[in-house]
Structure formats: structure tokens, C-alpha cells
Scaffold this motif. Structure first.
Motif, PDB file in Angstrom:
ATOM      1  N   HIS A 276      42.050  32.932  34.149  1.00 33.76           N
ATOM      2  CA  HIS A 276      41.796  33.896  35.238  1.00 33.76           C
ATOM      3  C   HIS A 276      42.860  33.693  36.318  1.00 33.76           C
ATOM      4  O   HIS A 276      42.812  32.734  37.084  1.00 33.76           O
ATOM      5  CB  HIS A 276      40.396  33.672  35.823  1.00 33.76           C
TER       6      HIS A 276
ATOM      7  N   HIS B 107      34.474  40.364  37.429  1.00 28.20           N
ATOM      8  CA  HIS B 107      34.414  39.488  38.598  1.00 28.20           C
ATOM      9  C   HIS B 107      33.041  39.755  39.208  1.00 28.20           C
ATOM     10  O   HIS B 107      32.752  40.899  39.574  1.00 28.20           O
ATOM     11  CB  HIS B 107      35.400  39.932  39.671  1.00 28.20           C
TER      12      HIS B 107
ATOM     13  N   LYS C  72      46.226  39.427  35.676  1.00 24.42           N
ATOM     14  CA  LYS C  72      45.553  40.699  35.971  1.00 24.42           C
ATOM     15  C   LYS C  72      46.423  41.606  36.828  1.00 24.42           C
ATOM     16  O   LYS C  72      47.157  41.127  37.683  1.00 24.42           O
ATOM     17  CB  LYS C  72      44.250  40.416  36.738  1.00 24.42           C
TER      18      LYS C  72
ATOM     19  N   HIS D 173      45.727  35.950  39.119  1.00 21.63           N
ATOM     20  CA  HIS D 173      46.366  37.143  39.699  1.00 21.63           C
ATOM     21  C   HIS D 173      47.810  36.719  39.981  1.00 21.63           C
ATOM     22  O   HIS D 173      48.237  36.587  41.121  1.00 21.63           O
ATOM     23  CB  HIS D 173      45.646  37.569  40.977  1.00 21.63           C
TER      24      HIS D 173
ATOM     25  N   ASP E  53      42.586  30.669  39.207  1.00 28.03           N
ATOM     26  CA  ASP E  53      42.520  31.842  40.090  1.00 28.03           C
ATOM     27  C   ASP E  53      43.781  31.965  40.944  1.00 28.03           C
ATOM     28  O   ASP E  53      43.735  32.445  42.073  1.00 28.03           O
ATOM     29  CB  ASP E  53      41.277  31.846  40.992  1.00 28.03           C
TER      30      ASP E  53
ATOM     31  N   HIS F 126      33.403  33.878  38.485  1.00 25.54           N
ATOM     32  CA  HIS F 126      33.035  33.468  39.848  1.00 25.54           C
ATOM     33  C   HIS F 126      31.664  32.795  39.881  1.00 25.54           C
ATOM     34  O   HIS F 126      31.572  31.609  40.084  1.00 25.54           O
ATOM     35  CB  HIS F 126      33.110  34.604  40.883  1.00 25.54           C
TER      36      HIS F 126
HETATM   37 ZN    ZN Z   1      40.073  37.089  40.388  1.00 35.36          ZN
END
Ligand code: ZN
Length: 413
Positions: free
Chosen positions: A76, A246, A147, A78, A321, A269
Motif C-alpha cells: 500500500h 481504504h 496508487k 502512494h 503507506d 487502515h
Molecule cells: Zn492510502
């Protein structure tokens, strides 16, 4: 009889992280890993391997007494963004709220990153993400999920996914691409119009061009409702995009129940997940991705309850994350936080960052453990035993990393 192309030998300890390992990590000594091309041919003692294989052409790779394990899978992130939000972070650590920071003229949050994203060229985005991937590789990560979600319009979301594609070609870490058009709402478009754009323009285009494997929605109070999330995920399914969510990061609106109902590959999460939902998630086979560093970076007032989920038999995966609000490349640091703050055992944490993380990306048949027939994605750390991964705080630099049978990082001394 398979031709062995390389042997990783002289390990202090080898972890297979095999699914059926009674200690969860399959720790053993006097074990070597035999590689044939891109795949693991066998693990066992050198004598066992020599009895069944031709070793005459094998390159001998010396682990120098270190810990040999599957490469980490960061499931996961970004990863793709243009500029940092360091000014926001520096104010947040002093206790200032988003509104107070905004009033100081400092750009805040996803929409700030989205504005920067629209100005950036693909080459700029590739260069900055590649620099972060280099650090990830040095920390033993061999697969990274990335992502979109900072575009918030069709052209920019597509641009982000094209950057994922380029990154996959230009550096050794495998990139798993996820479409997250429903990350936030843009500030220049009406809510319903944007959802229509996601469903009628973005998803068909992303699927047609094969730009993503997963479709992800931020289902939480202030973001997407359960009904909106269901509709967007359903549209993705119709176009062959697998489901991620999410949810439960800042409220409890039913995202985990929806994840179970739709048999999401992962729900991520889980701070506000109700214990009554644990059995639903377990029975639906949903992997729950938890991110200790995100809670740490935002000073989350309600940390997720990993121990309760683990004890309820929920499959947990760990991830960094990595994003402008949580700048972290290191999975070893995630393991350290998971053990000390979230009551994972070191074995549970390592398994959550390898085999379970592979499961969160639907790649458990190919990566995440060192077993015959799996891809030879291997990390070596200068530790005698795996508990050192949790114990040596702030450490976590690998000494050697292999991707699909090739040495791609080597700092052995
Ligand atoms: Zn995220």
C-alpha cells in the motif's frame, strides 16, 4: 534435473515464510537457496541440494552469515507524487490543525498534492518516484503497489498510471498498479459529476489500456459513502479491476462490512473497524492492510487494534503507506513499529510484510515466500537471526537483494 544458476549460501538463518511454517517464518540454519533462472529451485542443506541438482554452473552467492528471506512486499503506497509537504508536516508535529495550517498559507492534504500533480511532467514524476524506490530496494523491498489518486481528473489520473508503467520498466522493483480516482473529491468539480467521470470515463479507459489491476476507493466519513463506494467498485469489477478499499481510518461507516460483502482483495487502515466485523473479513478472505507508520506520522488518536484482529484470525499485511503525509521507504521500520506499538511478534510482522502482503496483491502464488517454483525475490540482511529485524531500531538496510534471480543491490562487505 533443473540446472542451478545460483546458490545463496553461508546464511546465518534462512526464512522461507512458507504458508504452512509452524513458526510462521520457517526459520532454519545450515540452509541454502538454490535458484534456477528466475525461480527458486529448492531450499535445503547443500548436501540435499547437491544430491538432486546439477550445481556445476551455479554462481555462489555468499550471504556472509546474514539473514536470508523473501524480499518485502510493500502492498500500500502512494509512491507517485511531485513535491513534498514538509511544511505541513513541520506544523502538524507542533499540534496545529489542518485549518490552522491552511490559514498560514501552507498547502495541505490530498488536494494540495493534486494541484502539484497536475503541473508535473511524467519525467519529473518518474524521477522523484524512482529515487524513493531506490531507498525501498536498499531496505529489501522487491515489489511495491503504487496508487493513482492525486490526479482527480481523467487526464492526470491516467498520467499517474502511465508513470507506474514507466517505473516498472526502468528499475528492478515490480510495480503493482492501482487506480484510486476515488481518493478525494476535486475542488473544481461537483461531487456527482466527478463520480460519473470516474465510472464512465476513467474506469473504462484504465481497463482498456491495462493501466491498473486494482480499483480502490477511500470509503470513510468526509470521503466516499458506502453506496458510492459500492457503485464505483462494482463498475471496476465489470471492467476486470480487482477490489481494494481504504476504510475505517477516521470513522466507522460500514466500509469493512462492504469489503467482506464484495470479497475485496484487501481492506486497508482499519482503525475504527468493529470487532463484530473481524469474522466477516476473515470468512470472506479479505486481507487487512495496516500501516503503523501512517498512524505514527499523523499522530493518530485511535491506533488500529492489530492484536485483536490477529487473535481473531484475520490475515494482516503490513505496508509503509509511503505518501507526502507519511514519507517512509523502509519496511524494516514498519516491522519495528508493528512489534513495539502493535503487539505483533517479530515472526507475525515479517510474515505480514512478505507472504500476507503478497496475498494483498493477489501474488501469493508467485512471491512472498522462498519455496520451490516461486520467483527468486530475496533479501539478505546483516543479522544473525530474524528477531534483529524488530530489535535494531532505525536499521534495516539490506546487504544484498535479488529480483527474479538477478542481484540488483549488493553492499556485502
Ligand atoms: Zn492510502
Amino acid at each position: 534435473m533443473a540446472q542451478i544458476t545460483a546458490i545463496v549460501e553461508n546464511a546465518g538463518q534462512v526464512l522461507t515464510c512458507a504458508d504452512d511454517a509452524p513458526d510462521l517464518v520457517g526459520a532454519s540454519q545450515h540452509t541454502v537457496v538454490a535458484i534456477s533462472g528466475a525461480e527458486i529451485a529448492a531450499t535445503g542443506t547443500l548436501a540435499e541440494i547437491a544430491a538432486g541438482h546439477d550445481l556445476s554452473a551455479a554462481e555462489r552467492i555468499d550471504a556472509h552469515g546474514g539473514l536470508v528471506m523473501p524480499g518485502f512486499v510493500d502492498c500500500h503506497t502512494h509512491l507517485v507524487f511531485h513535491k513534498s509537504r514538509v511544511e505541513e508536516y513541520a506544523q502538524k508535529v507542533r499540534g496545529r490543525s489542518a485549518d490552522e495550517i491552511r490559514a498560514m498559507g501552507i498547502p495541505v492534504g490530498i488536494t494540495a498534492t493534486a494541484r502539484m500533480m497536475r503541473e508535473a511532467t511524467k519525467e519529473q514524476l518518474v524521477a522523484s518516484a524512482a529515487e524513493r524506490l531506490e531507498h525501498m530496494l536498499a531496505c529489501g523491498t522487491t515489489t511495491v503497489e503504487s496508487k493513482s489518486g492525486y490526479g482527480l481528473n481523467t487526464a492526470t489520473e491516467i498520467k499517474m498510471l502511465e508513470v507506474n508503467q514507466l517505473l516498472g520498466k526502468r528499475q528492478p522493483i515490480e510495480i503493482v498498479s492501482t487506480f484510486l480516482g476515488a481518493h478525494e473529491f476535486p475542488d473544481d468539480k461537483d461531487r456527482d459529476a466527478y463520480i460519473t467521470e470516474i465510472m464512465d470515463e476513467m474506469i473504462p479507459e484504465v481497463a482498456r489500456r491495462g493501466l491498473a489491476e486494482f480499483n480502490d476507493v477511500y470509503c470513510d466519513d468526509g470521503y466516499y459513502t458506502v453506496a458510492e463506494t459500492r457503485a464505483i467498485l462494482q463498475r471496476g469489477l465489470e471492467h476486470g479491476l480487482k477490489i481494494k478499499i481504504h476504510t475505517d481510518a477516521y470513522s466507522h461507516i460500514g466500509g469493512s462490512t462492504l469489503a467482506a460483502e464484495m470479497k475485496a482483495v484487501s481492506a486497508d487502515h482499519m482503525n475504527y473497524t468493529d470487532p463484530s466485523e473481524y469474522a466477516l473479513l476473515r470468512e470472506a478472505g479479505v486481507v487487512c492492510v495496516v500501516m503503523p507508520a501512517l498512524d505514527f506520522a499523523v499522530g493518530h488518536t485511535r491506533p488500529f487494534d492489530a492484536r485483536a484482529m490477529l487473535d481473531a484470525g484475520v490475515t494482516l499485511a503490513l505496508a509503509t503507506d509511503m505518501c507526502p503525509g507519511c514519507w517512509l521507504e523502509s519496511m524494516p521500520f514498519v516491522v519495528q513499529l508493528a512489534c513495539r506499538l502493535y503487539k505483533f511478534s517479530p515472526a507475525e510482522a515479517i510474515r505480514a510484510g512478505t507472504l500476507h502482503a503478497a496475498r494483498a496483491l493477489k501474488r501469493e502464488d508467485r512471491i512472498g515466500s522462498l519455496e520451490t517454483g516461486k520467483q527468486a525475490d530475496i533479501a539478505v540482511f546483516p543479522y544473525e537471526r530474524y528477531e534483529d529485524m524488530a530489535y535494531r531500531l532505525g536499521r534495516g538496510r539490506a546487504s544484498l537483494v535479488m529480483k527474479a534471480g538477478n542481484v540488483v543491490f549488493d553492499e556485502r562487505v
